[in-house]
Design an enzyme around this catalytic site. Sequence first.
Site, PDB file in Angstrom:
ATOM      1  CG  MET A  37     -58.921 -74.820 -37.684  1.00 16.65           C
ATOM      2  SD  MET A  37     -60.649 -75.355 -37.675  1.00 16.65           S
ATOM      3  CE  MET A  37     -60.478 -77.095 -37.311  1.00 16.65           C
ATOM      4  CG  ASP A  39     -54.488 -72.456 -31.218  1.00 20.41           C
ATOM      5  OD1 ASP A  39     -53.911 -73.431 -31.687  1.00 20.41           O
ATOM      6  OD2 ASP A  39     -53.914 -71.554 -30.587  1.00 20.41           O
TER       7      ASP A  39
HETATM    8  C1  FRU Z   1     -51.112 -72.488 -30.086  1.00 20.72           C
HETATM    9  C2  FRU Z   1     -50.583 -71.239 -30.752  1.00 20.72           C
HETATM   10  C3  FRU Z   1     -50.985 -70.001 -29.973  1.00 20.72           C
HETATM   11  C4  FRU Z   1     -50.975 -68.935 -31.014  1.00 20.72           C
HETATM   12  C5  FRU Z   1     -51.455 -69.664 -32.226  1.00 20.72           C
HETATM   13  C6  FRU Z   1     -50.855 -69.206 -33.516  1.00 20.72           C
HETATM   14  O1  FRU Z   1     -51.324 -73.545 -30.935  1.00 20.72           O
HETATM   15  O2  FRU Z   1     -49.198 -71.327 -30.901  1.00 20.72           O
HETATM   16  O3  FRU Z   1     -50.171 -69.723 -28.859  1.00 20.72           O
HETATM   17  O4  FRU Z   1     -51.819 -67.864 -30.663  1.00 20.72           O
HETATM   18  O5  FRU Z   1     -51.149 -71.028 -32.034  1.00 20.72           O
HETATM   19  O6  FRU Z   1     -51.502 -69.754 -34.606  1.00 20.72           O
END
Ligand code: FRU
Length: 498
Positions: A37, A39
């Site tokens: 996991m 964001d």
């Molecule tokens: C931030 C990020 C976002 C992207 C996601 C990909 O942690 O790099 O910009 O949408 O994670 O998992």
Amino acid sequence: MTSELLQKARDFEARYGPFIPDDQRPVFHMTPTIGWMNDPNAFSVYKGEYHLFYQYHPYANKWGDMHWGHVKTRDFIRWERLPAALAPDMPYDKDGCFSGSAVELPDGRQLLMYTGVRQVREENGEVHDFQTQCMAIGDGRDYEKYEGNPVITVKDLPKGGSPHDFRDPKIWREGETYYAVVGNRPADGSGSVLLYESMDGLHWKFDGVLAACHNQYGLMWECPDFFPLDGKHVLLVSPQEMIPIGLEFHAGNGTLCSIGEYDRKRHHQIRENVQAVDYGLDFYAPQTLMTEDGRRVMIAWMQNWETANCQPSNIRYFGEMTVPRELKIRNGRLIQNPVRELERYRGYQVVYKNVMLSGMTTLQNVKGRVLDMTVNVRPAAEKGSYTCFKINVARDGEHYVTVRYKPEINTVRIDRSHSGFPHDIISVRDFLVRPRQGEIKLRLILDRHSLELFVNDGEQAATSMIYTDVSADAISFEAEGRVIMDVEKYDLIVDKGE
Ligand code: FRU
């Protein structure tokens, strides 16, 4: 209709998720059902409950094809698992359903907005991401991707904007109008936040550049969020590749809070104050929602990209979210404290008042790894009666994690160098606190493998994962010089069976 890829993820999580023993998870911090996991996504209110989705790779403990995992809660403390919500199953998102957000539609359905990633191999052999903004509509459990996807594409970018770094839409509604902020990389190569508007949440037009980095605070700005708070407008972003600035910003991926006014005509935020959001080691990609009783609540990934690949072995999931935090503005600065719901889970209480301390001590019944403890410290006599105060938690004969305050330099340090983690990861962070004549208030939230520190009623927060074995549960206090301290400690007890 559930695609084959989504069904596969749902079957996988239903089959293997339940086998992760409860004692391998934190007690009240949210974790993925299985696998990786990052964001928090679409942290939002839907039909009176709080929904939280997350960047999810169910099949491994490493970042991979991004799905959206899904949970919900009524109180931010006890989370109910729901089946995975999105899989990268369309041509426009075949390389990942990246971060995004949600609103409830007037007809009662839930609208998700996310970044679809499609990789293209160029003639010279290089592979580039093409990122567009997409929608999915559902009922709080099952979602259909909108047939008009993608809804915001390269043609909606301002001149010079990059189609490769164009992601993480945060949607909200004001009256009849929907707005969304999206992270982008303009021609100068640094970060910016673009503002879009829509009358139906599906057809969007570009309004303007809400804020730009101009190479001042890192490069690409990921995961923007923009909201009113206590008479100001706050922009949160997660910049990549920061260069350190004093003790405010450290190198690498950081979090930035810009507080200011909102010039609606020019679609522009007028920046008045900029600060870090969290001063610790593990905090990224925060996102907020507004509760029905009017609180702005923030949650973040309790990790950082530099060290996320150094993990404890033999656990089939990776990643935790922070405890959700209530936000306020005081004296032009962001104030954050754990949601008040946490206090309902306070169990056994231990209180000590006016403890005189010089040297090291432990206090009877002050120990544990799942607790909420507030320590008030003041000089024993005149200002300057002490030069250093420390709390050591997660202690046994060999291990400890330290929170240290030095009044002469107004600096707090968190230090997990001796937490027992066998990787050479960054383990120490220092930050400045507001001088208060040698007085300081430290609130520590521990939940097995995490430490969240709130200084002076939320003036600052600092978060760190600590992988120390949970049997290390002693706590000690130490002063160079003489202090007086009050300690109030509660065990946190969350019955998951209810
Ligand atoms: C931030 C990020 C976002 C992207 C996601 C990909 O942690 O790099 O910009 O949408 O994670 O998992």
